[in-house]
Design an enzyme around this catalytic site. Sequence first.
Site, PDB file in Angstrom:
ATOM      1  N   LYS A 175      -0.034   4.241  -0.264  1.00 42.68           N
ATOM      2  CA  LYS A 175      -0.720   5.416   0.320  1.00 42.68           C
ATOM      3  C   LYS A 175      -0.553   6.620  -0.612  1.00 42.68           C
ATOM      4  O   LYS A 175      -0.499   6.443  -1.823  1.00 42.68           O
ATOM      5  CB  LYS A 175      -0.203   5.678   1.734  1.00 42.68           C
ATOM      6  CG  LYS A 175      -0.249   4.408   2.585  1.00 42.68           C
ATOM      7  CD  LYS A 175      -0.033   4.642   4.042  1.00 42.68           C
ATOM      8  CE  LYS A 175      -0.082   3.300   4.758  1.00 42.68           C
ATOM      9  NZ  LYS A 175      -0.057   3.417   6.197  1.00 42.68           N
ATOM     10  N   GLY A 198       2.468   2.532  10.655  1.00 40.24           N
ATOM     11  CA  GLY A 198       3.449   3.596  10.468  1.00 40.24           C
ATOM     12  C   GLY A 198       4.161   4.043  11.736  1.00 40.24           C
ATOM     13  O   GLY A 198       4.782   5.095  11.767  1.00 40.24           O
ATOM     14  N   GLU A 211      -5.251  -4.705  10.733  1.00 43.80           N
ATOM     15  CA  GLU A 211      -4.227  -3.689  10.956  1.00 43.80           C
ATOM     16  C   GLU A 211      -4.565  -2.869  12.199  1.00 43.80           C
ATOM     17  O   GLU A 211      -5.398  -1.956  12.133  1.00 43.80           O
ATOM     18  CB  GLU A 211      -4.155  -2.739   9.754  1.00 43.80           C
ATOM     19  CG  GLU A 211      -3.772  -3.409   8.464  1.00 43.80           C
ATOM     20  CD  GLU A 211      -3.239  -2.406   7.452  1.00 43.80           C
ATOM     21  OE1 GLU A 211      -2.112  -2.586   7.004  1.00 43.80           O
ATOM     22  OE2 GLU A 211      -3.948  -1.435   7.150  1.00 43.80           O
ATOM     23  N   GLU A 262      -6.845   4.739   7.785  1.00 36.34           N
ATOM     24  CA  GLU A 262      -6.667   6.155   7.450  1.00 36.34           C
ATOM     25  C   GLU A 262      -7.909   6.710   6.765  1.00 36.34           C
ATOM     26  O   GLU A 262      -8.243   7.887   6.945  1.00 36.34           O
ATOM     27  CB  GLU A 262      -5.404   6.320   6.588  1.00 36.34           C
ATOM     28  CG  GLU A 262      -4.155   6.104   7.437  1.00 36.34           C
ATOM     29  CD  GLU A 262      -2.955   5.553   6.691  1.00 36.34           C
ATOM     30  OE1 GLU A 262      -2.951   5.549   5.450  1.00 36.34           O
ATOM     31  OE2 GLU A 262      -2.007   5.112   7.374  1.00 36.34           O
ATOM     32  N   ASN A 270       0.864  -1.184   0.000  1.00 37.48           N
ATOM     33  CA  ASN A 270       0.000   0.000   0.000  1.00 37.48           C
ATOM     34  C   ASN A 270       0.901   1.234   0.000  1.00 37.48           C
ATOM     35  O   ASN A 270       1.508   1.553   1.011  1.00 37.48           O
ATOM     36  CB  ASN A 270      -0.887  -0.042   1.261  1.00 37.48           C
ATOM     37  CG  ASN A 270      -1.727   1.206   1.431  1.00 37.48           C
ATOM     38  OD1 ASN A 270      -1.848   2.007   0.510  1.00 37.48           O
ATOM     39  ND2 ASN A 270      -2.315   1.358   2.612  1.00 37.48           N
ATOM     40  N   SER A 278       3.539  -1.738  10.368  1.00 36.74           N
ATOM     41  CA  SER A 278       4.986  -1.715  10.620  1.00 36.74           C
ATOM     42  C   SER A 278       5.694  -3.029  10.290  1.00 36.74           C
ATOM     43  O   SER A 278       6.642  -3.413  10.976  1.00 36.74           O
ATOM     44  CB  SER A 278       5.266  -1.279  12.067  1.00 36.74           C
ATOM     45  OG  SER A 278       4.802   0.046  12.274  1.00 36.74           O
ATOM     46  N   HIS A 310      -9.459   1.058   4.923  1.00 39.60           N
ATOM     47  CA  HIS A 310      -8.195   1.304   5.617  1.00 39.60           C
ATOM     48  C   HIS A 310      -8.426   2.282   6.778  1.00 39.60           C
ATOM     49  O   HIS A 310      -9.240   3.207   6.665  1.00 39.60           O
ATOM     50  CB  HIS A 310      -7.164   1.865   4.637  1.00 39.60           C
ATOM     51  CG  HIS A 310      -5.785   1.870   5.204  1.00 39.60           C
ATOM     52  ND1 HIS A 310      -5.370   2.836   6.094  1.00 39.60           N
ATOM     53  CD2 HIS A 310      -4.752   1.013   5.053  1.00 39.60           C
ATOM     54  CE1 HIS A 310      -4.123   2.557   6.453  1.00 39.60           C
ATOM     55  NE2 HIS A 310      -3.727   1.458   5.838  1.00 39.60           N
TER      56      HIS A 310
HETATM   57  P1  PGA Z   1       2.907   0.540   7.534  1.00 39.44           P
HETATM   58  O1  PGA Z   1       1.432   0.660   6.917  1.00 39.44           O
HETATM   59  O2  PGA Z   1       3.495  -0.734   6.989  1.00 39.44           O
HETATM   60  O3  PGA Z   1       3.622   1.770   7.026  1.00 39.44           O
HETATM   61  O4  PGA Z   1       2.752   0.518   9.000  1.00 39.44           O
HETATM   62  C1  PGA Z   1       0.613  -0.447   6.763  1.00 39.44           C
HETATM   63  C2  PGA Z   1      -0.726  -0.010   6.199  1.00 39.44           C
HETATM   64  O5  PGA Z   1      -1.272   0.984   6.674  1.00 39.44           O
HETATM   65  O6  PGA Z   1      -1.268  -0.641   5.267  1.00 39.44           O
END
Ligand code: PGA
Length: 228
Positions: free
Chosen positions: A11, A155, A149, A102, A9, A186, A100
Amino acid sequence: MKNLFIAANWKSNKTAIEEHEWVSKFALSVGDIISDVIKVPIVICVPYTVLQNMKQQVDQAKLPVFIGAQNISKFDEGAYTGEVTGKMIKEHAAWVIVGHSERRKYFLETDSDIAAKMEKAHAAGLKVIYCVPDENTPVPPGADVVGYEPVWAIGTGKTDSPENANTVIASIKKKTGATTVLYGGSVTNDNAALFVRQPSIDGVLIGGTSLDPDKFARLVREVTTGVQ
Ligand code: PGA
């Protein structure tokens, strides 16, 4: 060997020029393991603006990866300024991420918005990675892949423990009937294999680490060899 699944992803990252560079480098890095990973679905979810270029480049290089979007309109085509429909996405991609954290947090998407998005995706012939932050968040029937997640792990450099992620994922499978559930949050080159070695975890959803084509190619290798 279990049926692994790897998703990336990006983003809100990468211009068309950066996308082009990424695919070129990834093709080089992943080249020597391509025959091993060919059976493992790898879905790379990118911004709308690079879907078309990426599709052309991936087809040309015959890279065994699928392309995905990171969002989809809950409406059909029409007067919905700024929205991108399933039909538009399907021209260039095979998958889409919905739900997601976010999107839930910054764009106030509700469970019912997300369910509507999945419906539109399926109607357009797209497959869906349905993300949830925990085992209590509903997953409507029909999600092709579920991503677990935990919000605090995205992140932040802090992961769930592989053992706890395994327990939560086992519970998601039991509650929803989902057969493919990924861990995300992460995941790096250092820990990816630890997650996929757990019996209930079918793969990983990679944010930050997927932005670097060499790290991501290495991660694909680590994950595919880590469970053999
Ligand atoms: P990250 O994001 O690996 O940067 O923690 C994972 C995600 O949000 O899909």
